[in-house]
Enzyme design. Structure first.
Site, PDB file in Angstrom:
ATOM      1  N   TYR A  45      -1.677  -0.663  10.395  1.00  0.00           N
ATOM      2  CA  TYR A  45      -1.925  -1.268   8.984  1.00  0.00           C
ATOM      3  C   TYR A  45      -0.592  -0.654   8.212  1.00  0.00           C
ATOM      4  CZ  TYR A  45      -3.704  -1.039   4.227  1.00  0.00           C
ATOM      5  OH  TYR A  45      -3.932  -1.455   2.989  1.00  0.00           O
TER       6      TYR A  45
ATOM      7  N   SER B 121       0.913  -0.991  -0.049  1.00  0.00           N
ATOM      8  CA  SER B 121       0.235   0.070   0.087  1.00  0.00           C
ATOM      9  C   SER B 121       0.955   1.286  -0.110  1.00  0.00           C
ATOM     10  CB  SER B 121      -0.812   0.121   1.384  1.00  0.00           C
ATOM     11  OG  SER B 121      -1.439   1.163   1.545  1.00  0.00           O
TER      12      SER B 121
HETATM   13  P1  NDP Z   1     -11.696  -5.875  -0.447  1.00  0.00           P
HETATM   14  O1  NDP Z   1     -11.858  -5.530   1.023  1.00  0.00           O
HETATM   15  O2  NDP Z   1     -12.428  -5.905  -1.452  1.00  0.00           O
HETATM   16  O3  NDP Z   1     -10.866  -7.238  -0.402  1.00  0.00           O
HETATM   17  C1  NDP Z   1     -10.068  -7.773   0.577  1.00  0.00           C
HETATM   18  C2  NDP Z   1     -10.002  -9.205   0.308  1.00  0.00           C
HETATM   19  O4  NDP Z   1      -9.288 -10.026   1.185  1.00  0.00           O
HETATM   20  C3  NDP Z   1     -11.271  -9.856   0.335  1.00  0.00           C
HETATM   21  O5  NDP Z   1     -11.226 -10.648  -0.851  1.00  0.00           O
HETATM   22  C4  NDP Z   1     -11.478 -10.776   1.606  1.00  0.00           C
HETATM   23  O6  NDP Z   1     -12.136 -11.829   1.169  1.00  0.00           O
HETATM   24  C5  NDP Z   1      -9.820 -11.216   1.616  1.00  0.00           C
HETATM   25  N1  NDP Z   1      -9.418 -11.409   2.907  1.00  0.00           N
HETATM   26  C6  NDP Z   1      -9.760 -10.771   3.869  1.00  0.00           C
HETATM   27  N2  NDP Z   1      -9.285 -11.318   5.135  1.00  0.00           N
HETATM   28  C7  NDP Z   1      -8.901 -12.659   4.475  1.00  0.00           C
HETATM   29  C8  NDP Z   1      -8.536 -13.934   5.191  1.00  0.00           C
HETATM   30  N3  NDP Z   1      -8.243 -13.999   6.540  1.00  0.00           N
HETATM   31  N4  NDP Z   1      -7.927 -14.917   4.538  1.00  0.00           N
HETATM   32  C9  NDP Z   1      -8.299 -14.818   3.358  1.00  0.00           C
HETATM   33  N5  NDP Z   1      -8.797 -13.877   2.554  1.00  0.00           N
HETATM   34  C10 NDP Z   1      -9.214 -12.643   3.329  1.00  0.00           C
HETATM   35  O7  NDP Z   1     -10.429  -4.715  -0.563  1.00  0.00           O
HETATM   36  P2  NDP Z   1      -9.246  -4.664  -1.524  1.00  0.00           P
HETATM   37  O8  NDP Z   1      -9.303  -5.181  -2.844  1.00  0.00           O
HETATM   38  O9  NDP Z   1      -8.740  -3.057  -1.586  1.00  0.00           O
HETATM   39  O10 NDP Z   1      -7.882  -5.142  -0.736  1.00  0.00           O
HETATM   40  C11 NDP Z   1      -6.886  -5.985  -1.494  1.00  0.00           C
HETATM   41  C12 NDP Z   1      -5.533  -5.610  -0.910  1.00  0.00           C
HETATM   42  O11 NDP Z   1      -5.170  -4.243  -1.354  1.00  0.00           O
HETATM   43  C13 NDP Z   1      -5.440  -5.676   0.749  1.00  0.00           C
HETATM   44  O12 NDP Z   1      -4.139  -6.359   1.014  1.00  0.00           O
HETATM   45  C14 NDP Z   1      -5.462  -3.964   0.869  1.00  0.00           C
HETATM   46  O13 NDP Z   1      -4.631  -3.724   2.100  1.00  0.00           O
HETATM   47  C15 NDP Z   1      -4.652  -3.653  -0.553  1.00  0.00           C
HETATM   48  N6  NDP Z   1      -4.808  -2.191  -0.712  1.00  0.00           N
HETATM   49  C16 NDP Z   1      -6.246  -1.890  -0.952  1.00  0.00           C
HETATM   50  C17 NDP Z   1      -5.938  -0.226  -1.155  1.00  0.00           C
HETATM   51  C18 NDP Z   1      -7.608   0.441  -1.607  1.00  0.00           C
HETATM   52  O14 NDP Z   1      -7.522   1.675  -1.667  1.00  0.00           O
HETATM   53  N7  NDP Z   1      -8.391  -0.437  -1.727  1.00  0.00           N
HETATM   54  C19 NDP Z   1      -5.004   0.543  -0.973  1.00  0.00           C
HETATM   55  C20 NDP Z   1      -3.660  -0.003  -0.616  1.00  0.00           C
HETATM   56  C21 NDP Z   1      -3.513  -1.378  -0.376  1.00  0.00           C
HETATM   57  P3  NDP Z   1     -12.887 -12.670   2.313  1.00  0.00           P
HETATM   58  O15 NDP Z   1     -13.570 -11.574   2.994  1.00  0.00           O
HETATM   59  O16 NDP Z   1     -14.001 -13.274   1.414  1.00  0.00           O
HETATM   60  O17 NDP Z   1     -12.154 -13.573   3.161  1.00  0.00           O
END
Ligand code: NDP
Length: 250
Positions: free
Chosen positions: A156, A143
């Protein structure tokens, strides 16, 4: 332009929404065999249906990245189904940001479990395979919070700084060991996904929501970056990508 994505088997964690979902769909449309992991089976099932109805190849398995056994199991499934594993996109994460003084200690530990331990577990699961075949691509979503410190993101941001350091050392060691395991660390800014829903601190959520409403862009932009990295010839790595809205100062 050559398509080096076609026929690659790519495991994607956090594939049930946001960046993971967009990436799974884009890679499948370019001919990759995608293996989706996350906790919500209904979401994964729907995404696999969307991909296969569009002519792509995809499977899923329920995965909690905090479990080493479940990471090992999804790598095994990928190998048994498609014969080999070429890449893993370590993307699962959560961002329940808050000021340290709020002492949301359960959320601190959950971020460590998913954003740090989840990455370690994924790497541990694919390394034996990648080392033996002397190739593999490990991509991870850090991030911009992994590049700069800012209030409400002490924990975070710390988890994402960890990803940055770990991935860089992994790249160096792989080059030194001659295993040709490439890395790509992605540093997104505001991307419109479900991520803000994990914030329980009201003040922090309102501030972040206002920021994302002003600047947020589509997760397809991150999928573009993953595609770019995976499409590079085997002798080349672009190992860091900072990507976000053109008008966001971040
Ligand atoms: P979302 O919340 O849409 O996606 C997060 C994903 O992580 C979901 O598919 C969720 O699925 C999964 N997840 C959460 N906990 C677990 C777990 N314990 N095991 C397996 N899967 C898990 O957000 P984003 O798409 O934005 O996030 C994706 C990545 O991008 C993250 O690492 C986030 O920190 C990073 N990021 C995002 C930014 C943004 O602005 N959106 C900016 C910078 C980084 P489920 O709940 O079904 O398990």
């Amino acid at each position: 332009m050559q398509n080096n994505i076609e026929n690659k088997t790519v495991i994607i964690t956090g594939a049930s929404s946001g960046i993971g979902e967009a990436t799974a769909k884009q890679l499948a449309s370019k001919g990759a065999k995608v293996v989706l992991g996350a906790r919500r089976a209904d979401k994964l099932e729907q995404i696999v249906t969307d991909i296969t109805s569009a002519g792509g190849e995809a499977i899923y398995q329920v995965l909690d990245v905090a479990s080493q056994a479940e990471n090992d199991a999804i790598v095994k499934l990928a190998k048994e189904t498609f014969g080999r594993v070429d890449a893993i996109f370590l993307n699962a994460g959560l961002m329940p940001s808050s000021p340290v003084s709020a002492l949301k200690t359960d959320e601190w530990h959950r971020m460590v479990d998913v954003n740090i331990t989840g990455v370690l577990n994924g790497v541990a699961a694919v390394m034996p395979e990648f080392t033996a075949q002397k190739s593999g691509h490990i991509l991870a979503t850090s991030s911009v919070a992994g590049l700069k410190a800012y209030p409400n993101a002490a924990v975070y941001g710390g988890t994402k700084w960890f990803v940055r350091s770990f991935m860089e050392v992994l790249r160096m060691e792989s080059a030194m060991e001659g295993t040709n395991i490439r890395t790509a660390t992605i540093y997104p800014a505001a991307i419109n996904t479900e991520l803000l829903e994990t914030i329980s601190d009201k003040g922090t959520q309102e501030g972040m929501k206002a920021l994302y409403d002003t600047y947020g862009i589509s997760p397809d932009r991150i999928a573009d970056v993953v595609s770019f990295a995976l499409n590079l010839p085997a002798d080349t790595t672009v190992n860091e990508f900072t990507v976000g809205p053109a008008n966001q100062p971040w």
